[in-house]
Design a protein around this motif. Sequence first.
Motif, PDB file in Angstrom:
ATOM      1  N   LEU A   1     -29.364-120.815 -11.538  1.00  0.00           N
ATOM      2  CA  LEU A   1     -28.518-121.920 -11.099  1.00  0.00           C
ATOM      3  C   LEU A   1     -28.029-122.743 -12.282  1.00  0.00           C
ATOM      4  N   LYS A   2     -28.913-122.896 -13.295  1.00  0.00           N
ATOM      5  CA  LYS A   2     -28.510-123.631 -14.507  1.00  0.00           C
ATOM      6  C   LYS A   2     -27.421-122.902 -15.250  1.00  0.00           C
ATOM      7  N   ALA A   3     -27.576-121.506 -15.337  1.00  0.00           N
ATOM      8  CA  ALA A   3     -26.540-120.727 -16.017  1.00  0.00           C
ATOM      9  C   ALA A   3     -25.232-120.810 -15.278  1.00  0.00           C
ATOM     10  N   GLN A   4     -25.360-120.827 -13.936  1.00  0.00           N
ATOM     11  CA  GLN A   4     -24.131-120.863 -13.156  1.00  0.00           C
ATOM     12  C   GLN A   4     -23.440-122.208 -13.315  1.00  0.00           C
ATOM     13  N   LEU A   5     -24.230-123.220 -13.423  1.00  0.00           N
ATOM     14  CA  LEU A   5     -23.633-124.547 -13.496  1.00  0.00           C
ATOM     15  C   LEU A   5     -23.196-124.915 -14.906  1.00  0.00           C
ATOM     16  N   ASN A   6     -23.560-124.129 -15.957  1.00  0.00           N
ATOM     17  CA  ASN A   6     -23.249-124.474 -17.352  1.00  0.00           C
ATOM     18  C   ASN A   6     -22.549-123.316 -18.070  1.00  0.00           C
ATOM     19  N   CYS A   7     -21.692-122.537 -17.411  1.00  0.00           N
ATOM     20  CA  CYS A   7     -21.002-121.432 -18.098  1.00  0.00           C
ATOM     21  C   CYS A   7     -20.107-122.001 -19.204  1.00  0.00           C
ATOM     22  N   ASN A   8     -20.024-121.265 -20.334  1.00  0.00           N
ATOM     23  CA  ASN A   8     -19.364-121.784 -21.554  1.00  0.00           C
ATOM     24  C   ASN A   8     -18.542-120.658 -22.173  1.00  0.00           C
ATOM     25  N   ALA A   9     -17.210-120.824 -22.364  1.00  0.00           N
ATOM     26  CA  ALA A   9     -16.312-119.785 -22.918  1.00  0.00           C
ATOM     27  C   ALA A   9     -16.088-119.943 -24.419  1.00  0.00           C
ATOM     28  N   SER A  10     -16.852-120.793 -25.106  1.00  0.00           N
ATOM     29  CA  SER A  10     -16.641-120.982 -26.553  1.00  0.00           C
ATOM     30  C   SER A  10     -16.924-119.676 -27.293  1.00  0.00           C
ATOM     31  N   PHE A  11     -16.205-119.458 -28.433  1.00  0.00           N
ATOM     32  CA  PHE A  11     -16.407-118.222 -29.222  1.00  0.00           C
ATOM     33  C   PHE A  11     -16.048-118.481 -30.681  1.00  0.00           C
ATOM     34  N   SER A  12     -16.493-117.554 -31.539  1.00  0.00           N
ATOM     35  CA  SER A  12     -16.171-117.587 -32.975  1.00  0.00           C
ATOM     36  C   SER A  12     -15.475-116.274 -33.329  1.00  0.00           C
ATOM     37  N   SER A  13     -14.778-116.260 -34.500  1.00  0.00           N
ATOM     38  CA  SER A  13     -14.057-115.054 -34.957  1.00  0.00           C
ATOM     39  C   SER A  13     -14.481-114.707 -36.374  1.00  0.00           C
TER      40      SER A  13
ATOM     41  N   THR B   1      -6.488-107.392 -41.014  1.00  0.00           N
ATOM     42  CA  THR B   1      -5.834-107.219 -39.702  1.00  0.00           C
ATOM     43  C   THR B   1      -6.821-107.036 -38.552  1.00  0.00           C
ATOM     44  N   THR B   2      -8.103-106.781 -38.851  1.00  0.00           N
ATOM     45  CA  THR B   2      -9.106-106.507 -37.804  1.00  0.00           C
ATOM     46  C   THR B   2     -10.048-107.696 -37.681  1.00  0.00           C
ATOM     47  N   VAL B   3     -10.238-108.205 -36.411  1.00  0.00           N
ATOM     48  CA  VAL B   3     -11.040-109.401 -36.165  1.00  0.00           C
ATOM     49  C   VAL B   3     -12.079-109.083 -35.086  1.00  0.00           C
ATOM     50  N   LYS B   4     -13.327-109.540 -35.335  1.00  0.00           N
ATOM     51  CA  LYS B   4     -14.391-109.431 -34.320  1.00  0.00           C
ATOM     52  C   LYS B   4     -14.591-110.807 -33.706  1.00  0.00           C
ATOM     53  N   PHE B   5     -14.544-110.858 -32.344  1.00  0.00           N
ATOM     54  CA  PHE B   5     -14.705-112.103 -31.610  1.00  0.00           C
ATOM     55  C   PHE B   5     -16.107-112.133 -30.988  1.00  0.00           C
ATOM     56  N   ASN B   6     -16.850-113.217 -31.205  1.00  0.00           N
ATOM     57  CA  ASN B   6     -18.229-113.354 -30.738  1.00  0.00           C
ATOM     58  C   ASN B   6     -18.320-114.523 -29.760  1.00  0.00           C
ATOM     59  N   SER B   7     -18.795-114.238 -28.518  1.00  0.00           N
ATOM     60  CA  SER B   7     -19.020-115.309 -27.537  1.00  0.00           C
ATOM     61  C   SER B   7     -20.223-116.129 -27.974  1.00  0.00           C
ATOM     62  N   THR B   8     -20.052-117.435 -27.962  1.00  0.00           N
ATOM     63  CA  THR B   8     -21.144-118.324 -28.396  1.00  0.00           C
ATOM     64  C   THR B   8     -21.797-119.045 -27.207  1.00  0.00           C
ATOM     65  N   ASP B   9     -21.713-118.483 -25.976  1.00  0.00           N
ATOM     66  CA  ASP B   9     -22.388-119.029 -24.784  1.00  0.00           C
ATOM     67  C   ASP B   9     -23.892-118.940 -25.007  1.00  0.00           C
ATOM     68  N   THR B  10     -24.577-120.070 -24.980  1.00  0.00           N
ATOM     69  CA  THR B  10     -26.011-120.091 -25.303  1.00  0.00           C
ATOM     70  C   THR B  10     -26.857-119.437 -24.220  1.00  0.00           C
TER      71      THR B  10
ATOM     72  N   ASN C   1      -5.898-106.646 -22.331  1.00  0.00           N
ATOM     73  CA  ASN C   1      -7.032-107.555 -22.375  1.00  0.00           C
ATOM     74  C   ASN C   1      -8.328-106.759 -22.527  1.00  0.00           C
ATOM     75  N   SER C   2      -9.368-107.490 -22.908  1.00  0.00           N
ATOM     76  CA  SER C   2     -10.693-106.878 -23.061  1.00  0.00           C
ATOM     77  C   SER C   2     -11.687-107.661 -22.217  1.00  0.00           C
ATOM     78  N   SER C   3     -12.683-106.909 -21.626  1.00  0.00           N
ATOM     79  CA  SER C   3     -13.730-107.565 -20.828  1.00  0.00           C
ATOM     80  C   SER C   3     -15.074-107.510 -21.531  1.00  0.00           C
ATOM     81  N   ALA C   4     -15.066-107.065 -22.811  1.00  0.00           N
ATOM     82  CA  ALA C   4     -16.333-106.996 -23.543  1.00  0.00           C
ATOM     83  C   ALA C   4     -16.832-108.403 -23.840  1.00  0.00           C
ATOM     84  N   THR C   5     -18.125-108.490 -24.038  1.00  0.00           N
ATOM     85  CA  THR C   5     -18.706-109.799 -24.357  1.00  0.00           C
ATOM     86  C   THR C   5     -18.249-110.262 -25.735  1.00  0.00           C
ATOM     87  N   SER C   6     -18.262-109.367 -26.764  1.00  0.00           N
ATOM     88  CA  SER C   6     -17.836-109.683 -28.141  1.00  0.00           C
ATOM     89  C   SER C   6     -16.957-108.541 -28.629  1.00  0.00           C
ATOM     90  N   PRO C   7     -15.651-108.532 -28.295  1.00  0.00           N
ATOM     91  CA  PRO C   7     -14.778-107.401 -28.639  1.00  0.00           C
ATOM     92  C   PRO C   7     -14.320-107.454 -30.103  1.00  0.00           C
TER      93      PRO C   7
END
Length: 732
Positions: free
Chosen positions: A19-31, A37-46, A64-70
């Motif tokens: 319930l805590k995870a559901q109530l605190n979802c976070n889309a922040s990320f780093s690159s 020309t090639t970039v790795k994107f990392n989800s920073t959801d704690t 689009n991509s559905s990977a966690t860190s594409p």
Amino acid sequence: MKKIFVLLLLVFTIVSYQLKAQLNCNASFSSQFLNTTTVKFNSTDTFLYTGLQHTWIFGDGAPNSSATSPTHTYSINGSFVVKHIVKPYSNTNTAYCTDTVLHTIVIAQETCNLKANYYSTQHTSSPLIHSYLNASYGFTMGDSIRWTFGDGTFSYDVNPEHTFANAGVYNVCLRIKKQLVGSTTPCISEYCKLDTVRFNCNIKAYFSNSSVSASTPSTIQFTNQSVDVVATDSISWTFGDGTTSMLSNPNHIYTSPGTYNVCLKVKRISSNAGLAPCVSIYCKNIVINPPEPTCNLIANFTSFRDSLNTVPYTYHFNNTSTNLVSTDSIRWTFGDGTSSSQINANHAYAHPGIYDVCLRIIKRNTGGTSSICVAEKCYTITVSSLCNITPTFNWSASIFNHKEISFRNPTFSPEINTTASWNFGDGTTSTMWNPVHNYSQAGIYFVCLKIQSSNCVRYKCDTVRVVEPIPSCSQISLYSFTRSFTNSNIVTFTPAYPATNVQYTWTFGDGTGAQTTTATHQFANAGNYTVCLTAYRNGSCATTTCTSIPISSNNYCNNVLLNFNDVRDPLVPNRITFMANANTSDQVWTITKIPTTASTGTSTIHSNNPTYVFLDSGYYRVCLRGIFAGGCVKEFCKTIHVAQAMPFTTSCTLQVYPNPANNYANANITLAQPQILYAYIYNNMNMLVAQKQQQGFVGTNVMSINIGSLPSGIYTYRLVHGKDVCSANFIK
């Protein structure tokens, strides 16, 4: 019972976490850039709850991509907005949340701007050793480099030095490869040009000379003492009097006394076709002394006071004696008990007064003893009281009109009635203290300021430069060309106004061209080629100039040199003498005003080394066409600039007599003080055909010029003394 309680507690904990995870979802990320020309994107959801759905939108139109860190590779440069959306897979529970985060990514791939180039020089120790300097644009030390020297050898050095086994012409190439960041295709640039390697030339021409006997001092024996000479070498002598010889050790008789420049030329022809021969020349002056001279010595001198007065009452005495030589004995007496033996003397008087100044000259015999030839001249000079005025002025050009010059006169004078007189160097004057003057054309002018009080006159003169405006659009495509000394089919073209903000495009008339400021081109076949230069300065300025270039098929013409120098008259800058640097007796000159109009036309002069007076300032294309022995014809052209046209302005009139004249044209001129007189005769094309210079004296002077060799026609007689010009027309 205890186990059931523990199990219920664990279930409650898990549900609370979900319930805590559901109530605190976070889309922040780093690159993270893996390359440009090639970039790795990392989800920073704690929490990283596995029930969350990730959606990545990369901003470049890619799927689009559905990977966690594409990881994503961009195909073009630019700035891209990356969107990360996080939400649960099931949205039936209102406790679930959705979050979106945007970041901007900048992609900049490396581009290929490499341009190979190099320069070569011959080593001083041996002509077979050449040094190569890498002058490539965009080159870095990490780039791959390869030289090929045209003789089957190569090098990977940045600036190699190469020794050729034989003389010849080699195609030397520099190839550079750069691996671009973010690209799988390397950047490659290659530059090639022909390099001429000459053979070793160790010939050193030298000779000694001596008189054959004391009874015949004009007969000189020349002994060839040249080093490294073989029997097949060509030997040629020039004796300075218009005669020559091909003998190895000649004797030569001089018919007149004088100083003669004697030259010995030794030449060895190369076995490699097309290469210049090995030539060594040695020259020195031979003095043939005249017999004991008759006494034709005339003593004379001029004097003027030092305008700066750094030493009070200083006078300068200039020796203008006739038939004076360096071995003559000279003695000045200044009328105050002092003397000098200098040719031109300076003397500082201690007090004002009237002094008799005399110049006495005694001519020396060839043995150094004095002769009976003595001449003396005396003048009386008046040394007046010291003048304390020091004239000075400065000048500046208007920022709106480069020909408008403002003169500022800060000269101090203790007297109220002090006056100023200006001479602006273009024939105009002014009596204003701080004048403003408009020059009609650009050039260098000699401006003089005269400050005068009741008992004092002082001058200050200086040069004023009136600058030329920026060349007009029609002038930026003007160019000149020169031929190679070793191969006349190789021609170098140079713009008259090279500028960094102008783009130059050359077409050589044989299907080839270049886009460099200065271009060098080798024509493969003989013929007349129309070479054009198109100069582009901006969208409103593009102009083209074309010239026909003759290319000769005669191989021996390759070693024939043809060019010329233009010598400006320091007193009359629009009077120019053209001196050909070539051994040709047949010269044809053409002078064309640029741009050419129906009123200007072209002047053609069939004369050797002519003097020409330009009646207007501007740009002229001057061409010399020379015909050499064996039928070799060459032409050399260049563009000259006449910055200041100074047509003769008549300040007085002459009467030439007799008129019509036959053998001599005479004119009288009356002088108030001694001056040098310059007389010139011009034909109807403004070409200088005769001239004379002589010392003028106080009173009436007769200037007589021999015109016996001139053809019949109408001529102009001009006589210049000081700043005055007298003129008259006469008929022969």
